[in-house]
Scaffold this motif. Structure first.
Motif, PDB file in Angstrom:
ATOM      1  N   VAL A 289       0.874  -1.168   0.000  1.00 29.60           N
ATOM      2  CA  VAL A 289       0.000   0.000   0.000  1.00 29.60           C
ATOM      3  C   VAL A 289       0.916   1.225   0.000  1.00 29.60           C
ATOM      4  CG1 VAL A 289      -1.852   1.252   1.167  1.00 29.60           C
ATOM      5  CG2 VAL A 289      -1.739  -1.250   1.335  1.00 29.60           C
ATOM      6  N   SER A 290       0.841   2.035  -1.042  1.00 35.05           N
ATOM      7  CA  SER A 290       1.729   3.186  -1.183  1.00 35.05           C
ATOM      8  C   SER A 290       0.926   4.466  -1.336  1.00 35.05           C
ATOM      9  CB  SER A 290       2.646   3.021  -2.405  1.00 35.05           C
ATOM     10  OG  SER A 290       3.427   1.853  -2.289  1.00 35.05           O
ATOM     11  N   LEU A 291       1.514   5.558  -0.877  1.00 35.26           N
ATOM     12  CA  LEU A 291       0.926   6.887  -1.036  1.00 35.26           C
ATOM     13  C   LEU A 291       1.925   7.781  -1.761  1.00 35.26           C
ATOM     14  CD1 LEU A 291      -0.675   7.412   2.493  1.00 35.26           C
ATOM     15  CD2 LEU A 291      -1.822   6.734   0.397  1.00 35.26           C
ATOM     16  N   GLU A 292       1.415   8.590  -2.669  1.00 31.72           N
ATOM     17  CA  GLU A 292       2.246   9.449  -3.494  1.00 31.72           C
ATOM     18  C   GLU A 292       1.726  10.878  -3.383  1.00 31.72           C
ATOM     19  OE1 GLU A 292       4.360   8.283  -7.659  1.00 31.72           O
ATOM     20  OE2 GLU A 292       2.178   8.330  -7.644  1.00 31.72           O
ATOM     21  N   LEU A 293       2.641  11.840  -3.235  1.00 36.34           N
ATOM     22  CA  LEU A 293       2.270  13.244  -3.218  1.00 36.34           C
ATOM     23  C   LEU A 293       2.390  13.799  -4.633  1.00 36.34           C
ATOM     24  CD1 LEU A 293       4.068  14.545   0.024  1.00 36.34           C
ATOM     25  CD2 LEU A 293       1.793  13.531  -0.226  1.00 36.34           C
ATOM     26  N   LEU A 294       1.314  14.452  -5.101  1.00 34.83           N
ATOM     27  CA  LEU A 294       1.262  14.976  -6.456  1.00 34.83           C
ATOM     28  C   LEU A 294       1.032  16.480  -6.445  1.00 34.83           C
ATOM     29  CD1 LEU A 294      -1.135  12.347  -8.109  1.00 34.83           C
ATOM     30  CD2 LEU A 294       1.353  12.285  -8.031  1.00 34.83           C
ATOM     31  N   ALA A 295       1.486  17.145  -7.498  1.00 37.06           N
ATOM     32  CA  ALA A 295       1.265  18.585  -7.650  1.00 37.06           C
ATOM     33  C   ALA A 295       0.936  18.888  -9.105  1.00 37.06           C
ATOM     34  CB  ALA A 295       2.502  19.377  -7.223  1.00 37.06           C
ATOM     35  N   ARG A 296       0.018  19.830  -9.308  1.00 37.58           N
ATOM     36  CA  ARG A 296      -0.257  20.333 -10.657  1.00 37.58           C
ATOM     37  C   ARG A 296       0.689  21.511 -10.902  1.00 37.58           C
ATOM     38  NH1 ARG A 296      -4.481  20.309 -14.236  1.00 37.58           N
ATOM     39  NH2 ARG A 296      -4.427  18.092 -13.756  1.00 37.58           N
TER      40      ARG A 296
ATOM     41  N   GLU B 239       0.428  22.551 -18.640  1.00 37.56           N
ATOM     42  CA  GLU B 239       0.304  22.071 -17.272  1.00 37.56           C
ATOM     43  C   GLU B 239       0.474  20.565 -17.228  1.00 37.56           C
ATOM     44  OE1 GLU B 239      -3.385  23.407 -15.592  1.00 37.56           O
ATOM     45  OE2 GLU B 239      -2.484  25.267 -14.885  1.00 37.56           O
ATOM     46  N   GLY B 240       0.983  20.075 -16.121  1.00 35.21           N
ATOM     47  CA  GLY B 240       1.146  18.645 -15.946  1.00 35.21           C
ATOM     48  C   GLY B 240       1.143  18.287 -14.477  1.00 35.21           C
ATOM     49  N   THR B 241       1.159  16.992 -14.202  1.00 29.60           N
ATOM     50  CA  THR B 241       1.153  16.489 -12.832  1.00 29.60           C
ATOM     51  C   THR B 241       2.519  15.903 -12.501  1.00 29.60           C
ATOM     52  OG1 THR B 241      -1.207  15.975 -12.947  1.00 29.60           O
ATOM     53  CG2 THR B 241       0.060  14.877 -11.237  1.00 29.60           C
ATOM     54  N   VAL B 242       3.069  16.303 -11.366  1.00 29.30           N
ATOM     55  CA  VAL B 242       4.384  15.839 -10.932  1.00 29.30           C
ATOM     56  C   VAL B 242       4.243  15.146  -9.580  1.00 29.30           C
ATOM     57  CG1 VAL B 242       6.690  16.549 -10.184  1.00 29.30           C
ATOM     58  CG2 VAL B 242       5.631  17.640 -12.161  1.00 29.30           C
ATOM     59  N   ALA B 243       4.800  13.937  -9.462  1.00 35.39           N
ATOM     60  CA  ALA B 243       4.878  13.242  -8.175  1.00 35.39           C
ATOM     61  C   ALA B 243       6.163  13.700  -7.481  1.00 35.39           C
ATOM     62  CB  ALA B 243       4.891  11.733  -8.383  1.00 35.39           C
ATOM     63  N   PHE B 244       6.044  14.186  -6.229  1.00 35.52           N
ATOM     64  CA  PHE B 244       7.235  14.716  -5.569  1.00 35.52           C
ATOM     65  C   PHE B 244       7.620  14.000  -4.285  1.00 35.52           C
ATOM     66  CE2 PHE B 244       3.662  17.282  -4.138  1.00 35.52           C
ATOM     67  CZ  PHE B 244       3.901  17.534  -2.797  1.00 35.52           C
ATOM     68  N   ASP B 245       6.891  12.959  -3.893  1.00 34.34           N
ATOM     69  CA  ASP B 245       7.337  12.097  -2.806  1.00 34.34           C
ATOM     70  C   ASP B 245       6.473  10.843  -2.796  1.00 34.34           C
ATOM     71  OD1 ASP B 245       8.961  11.283  -0.738  1.00 34.34           O
ATOM     72  OD2 ASP B 245       8.716  13.120   0.423  1.00 34.34           O
ATOM     73  N   ARG B 246       7.011   9.782  -2.225  1.00 38.21           N
ATOM     74  CA  ARG B 246       6.310   8.500  -2.225  1.00 38.21           C
ATOM     75  C   ARG B 246       6.609   7.762  -0.925  1.00 38.21           C
ATOM     76  NH1 ARG B 246       4.053   5.114  -6.109  1.00 38.21           N
ATOM     77  NH2 ARG B 246       4.164   2.889  -5.628  1.00 38.21           N
ATOM     78  N   PHE B 247       5.601   7.107  -0.362  1.00 34.29           N
ATOM     79  CA  PHE B 247       5.729   6.404   0.912  1.00 34.29           C
ATOM     80  C   PHE B 247       5.039   5.046   0.822  1.00 34.29           C
ATOM     81  CE2 PHE B 247       5.250  10.932   1.435  1.00 34.29           C
ATOM     82  CZ  PHE B 247       6.262  11.305   2.301  1.00 34.29           C
ATOM     83  N   THR B 248       5.660   4.025   1.410  1.00 34.96           N
ATOM     84  CA  THR B 248       5.008   2.724   1.579  1.00 34.96           C
ATOM     85  C   THR B 248       4.458   2.660   2.992  1.00 34.96           C
ATOM     86  OG1 THR B 248       6.466   1.618  -0.007  1.00 34.96           O
ATOM     87  CG2 THR B 248       5.317   0.219   1.587  1.00 34.96           C
ATOM     88  N   VAL B 249       3.155   2.446   3.122  1.00 34.83           N
ATOM     89  CA  VAL B 249       2.516   2.505   4.440  1.00 34.83           C
ATOM     90  C   VAL B 249       1.974   1.158   4.907  1.00 34.83           C
ATOM     91  CG1 VAL B 249       1.933   4.934   4.169  1.00 34.83           C
ATOM     92  CG2 VAL B 249       0.283   3.199   3.428  1.00 34.83           C
ATOM     93  N   GLY B 250       2.034   0.142   4.068  1.00 34.04           N
ATOM     94  CA  GLY B 250       1.529  -1.169   4.485  1.00 34.04           C
ATOM     95  C   GLY B 250       1.699  -2.191   3.391  1.00 34.04           C
TER      96      GLY B 250
ATOM     97  N   ARG C 132      -2.224  10.464  -3.561  1.00 34.03           N
ATOM     98  CA  ARG C 132      -2.777   9.351  -4.335  1.00 34.03           C
ATOM     99  C   ARG C 132      -2.371   8.018  -3.708  1.00 34.03           C
ATOM    100  NH1 ARG C 132      -1.117   9.088 -10.424  1.00 34.03           N
ATOM    101  NH2 ARG C 132       0.883   8.451  -9.530  1.00 34.03           N
ATOM    102  N   THR C 133      -3.321   7.105  -3.637  1.00 40.05           N
ATOM    103  CA  THR C 133      -3.084   5.775  -3.098  1.00 40.05           C
ATOM    104  C   THR C 133      -2.870   4.785  -4.237  1.00 40.05           C
ATOM    105  OG1 THR C 133      -4.605   6.309  -1.307  1.00 40.05           O
ATOM    106  CG2 THR C 133      -3.952   4.013  -1.521  1.00 40.05           C
ATOM    107  N   GLU C 134      -1.861   3.943  -4.085  1.00 39.13           N
ATOM    108  CA  GLU C 134      -1.610   2.897  -5.068  1.00 39.13           C
ATOM    109  C   GLU C 134      -1.490   1.562  -4.352  1.00 39.13           C
ATOM    110  OE1 GLU C 134       1.231   3.229  -8.628  1.00 39.13           O
ATOM    111  OE2 GLU C 134       2.326   1.922  -7.236  1.00 39.13           O
ATOM    112  N   LEU C 135      -2.172   0.568  -4.883  1.00 36.52           N
ATOM    113  CA  LEU C 135      -2.100  -0.774  -4.319  1.00 36.52           C
ATOM    114  C   LEU C 135      -1.379  -1.702  -5.284  1.00 36.52           C
ATOM    115  CD1 LEU C 135      -5.649  -1.489  -2.797  1.00 36.52           C
ATOM    116  CD2 LEU C 135      -3.654  -0.452  -1.710  1.00 36.52           C
TER     117      LEU C 135
END
Length: 340
Positions: free
Chosen positions: A50-57, A68-79, A119-122
Motif C-alpha cells: 500500500v503506497s501513497l504518493e504526493l502529487l502537484a499540478r 500544465e502537468g502532474t508531478v509526483a514529488f514524494d512516495r511512501f510505503t505505508v503497508g 494518491r493511493t496505489e495498491l
C-alpha cells in the motif's frame, strides 16, 4: 474530499480503496495523518503493498508556450504483505512527513489555487493500480506568514500563485518545481517595479526567500528583472520586525547593481548567502526549466486567484465569487485527469 474507486485492473469483484486524510491543513515539514480503508472484493486478494504518493499540478514553460502537468514529488510505503479476505474491511493508518519545500495552498484559510493531492496505489496479487486521490491542504510556516504579512503591511497585494517546473540556480532547492507568489507593488515601490514574485525554499533550519522584481524601463533602457535571495531562520520569528526586514530587502532589490553577499545564519548542506542579481536569471520561469537563462514569459493567474492587501495585514479577497468556483474546478480537473 474523498474519492472511492474500484481497482480497474482487477475488474469487477476486486477490492476497493478509500483514503481519508485527517481534516485540516498541514505545515511544510510536518506530518499529515489518515488511514487507507480497504474493503475486500468477491474473492481473497494478496495485498503486496500500500503506497501513497504526493502529487502537484505544475506549469511547464517551453519555447512553444506553456502547459500544465502532474508531478509526483514524494512516495511512501505505508503497508502491505497481508491477505485481504473476501468482504473484509481493514484500515491501514499512516503518518507522512511532507517535504519542507511543499508549497502552501492556503493563506488565512483561503485557497490560493495551488493544487496538491495524495494518491493511493495498491500492489495486489502482482498487479499495480492507482486508487484513491485526495486533496492536500498546506498552510504557511510562521516565517513564511511573517514575510507575507510584512508585504501586506507595506502595501503589496497578491495577484496569483502557481507552481513552476524547474530549478532555481544557486539555491538548496530539492523538489523539481517551486512556488511563485505574484504580488502587485505597494504605492511607495510602484515607481520601481511592476510586479514582485516571491518564492520560499524551506528546510529544517530555515528558508531561503527569493525575490524577483519586474523593473520598468526608462527613456534609454528596456525593462528588466532584478533578483535577490535572503536566508532566514525558523527561530525567533515573533521577535523580529519583519516589516523593517522586508522593506530593507525591497530597497536592496530596487537599488542593487551587481552582486551582494551577506553571511548566512544557518547551514543546510552548505552555507547560503544573500545575493542580489540585477537582470540575470538563474531559475525556472525566471529562465528555463533546466535553470539556464531564457526568455521570460510571465503567466497570469491560472485559477483566477486574487488576493488584496489590507492596512492591518494580508486579507484574502475574492473577485466577484470567481475564485472559489475556479479553484474547485481546478481540483476536480486535477483529480479526474490523474485517474485516467
Amino acid at each position: 474530499m474523498v474519492f472511492k474507486r474500484l481497482l480497474g485492473s482487477l475488474g469487477v469483484g476486486g477490492p476497493t480503496v478509500d483514503t481519508v486524510l485527517h481534516p485540516g491543513a498541514v505545515l511544510p515539514g510536518a506530518i499529515v495523518t489518515g488511514q487507507v480503508e480497504l474493503k475486500g472484493g468477491e474473492a481473497d486478494f494478496d495485498i503486496d503493498q500500500v503506497s501513497l504518493e504526493l502529487l502537484a499540478r505544475v506549469e511547464v514553460e517551453h519555447y512553444g508556450g506553456e502547459s500544465e502537468g502532474t508531478v509526483a514529488f514524494d512516495r511512501f510505503t505505508v503497508g502491505g504483505g497481508f491477505r485481504l479476505a473476501a468482504g473484509e474491511q481493514r484500515s491501514v493508518p499512516f503518518g507522512l512527513t511532507v517535504p519542507w519545500e511543499t508549497p502552501i495552498t492556503e493563506l488565512y484559510g483561503q485557497p490560493l489555487g495551488i493544487v496538491l493531492g495524495v494518491r493511493t496505489e495498491l500492489a495486489v496479487s502482482g498487479a499495480k493500480d492507482k486508487g484513491d486521490l485526495d486533496q492536500l491542504m498546506v498552510r504557511p510556516l510562521p516565517a513564511q506568514e511573517a514575510v507575507l504579512e510584512a508585504l501586506g503591511q507595506l502595501g503589496f497585494g497578491f495577484r496569483s500563485a502557481d507552481l513552476e517546473y524547474g530549478r532555481i540556480g544557486g539555491t538548496g532547492q530539492r523538489l523539481p518545481f517551486y512556488q511563485e507568489i505574484e504580488l502587485t507593488p505597494g504605492p511607495q515601490y510602484a515607481h520601481a517595479m511592476r510586479e514582485l514574485e516571491v518564492t520560499f525554499l524551506a528546510n529544517p533550519g530555515g528558508m531561503e526567500v527569493v525575490l524577483e522584481a519586474d523593473k520598468p524601463g526608462g527613456f534609454f533602457s528596456a525593462g528588466h528583472d532584478a533578483i535577490n535571495r535572503h536566508v532566514v531562520s525558523h527561530d525567533g520569528v515573533p521577535h523580529r520586525d519583519w516589516k523593517e526586514v522586508v522593506d530593507a530587502w525591497l530597497r536592496q532589490l530596487i537599488a542593487t547593481h551587481g552582486h551582494h553577499t551577506v553571511p548566512a545564519p544557518y547551514e543546510h548542506g552548505a552555507p547560503y548567502a544573500s545575493h542580489g542579481h540585477d537582470g540575470h536569471h538563474s531559475h525556472g520561469s525566471h529562465g528555463t526549466p533546466d535553470g539556464h537563462h531564457g526568455g521570460h514569459q510571465r503567466s497570469g493567474p491560472s485559477t483566477g486567484t486574487v488576493v488584496a492587501a489590507g492596512a492591518a495585514g494580508l486579507a484574502v479577497g475574492v473577485a466577484g465569487g470567481l475564485v472559489a468556483a475556479e479553484v474547485v474546478d481546478e481540483v476536480g480537473d486535477f483529480m479526474e485527469g490523474d485517474e485516467e
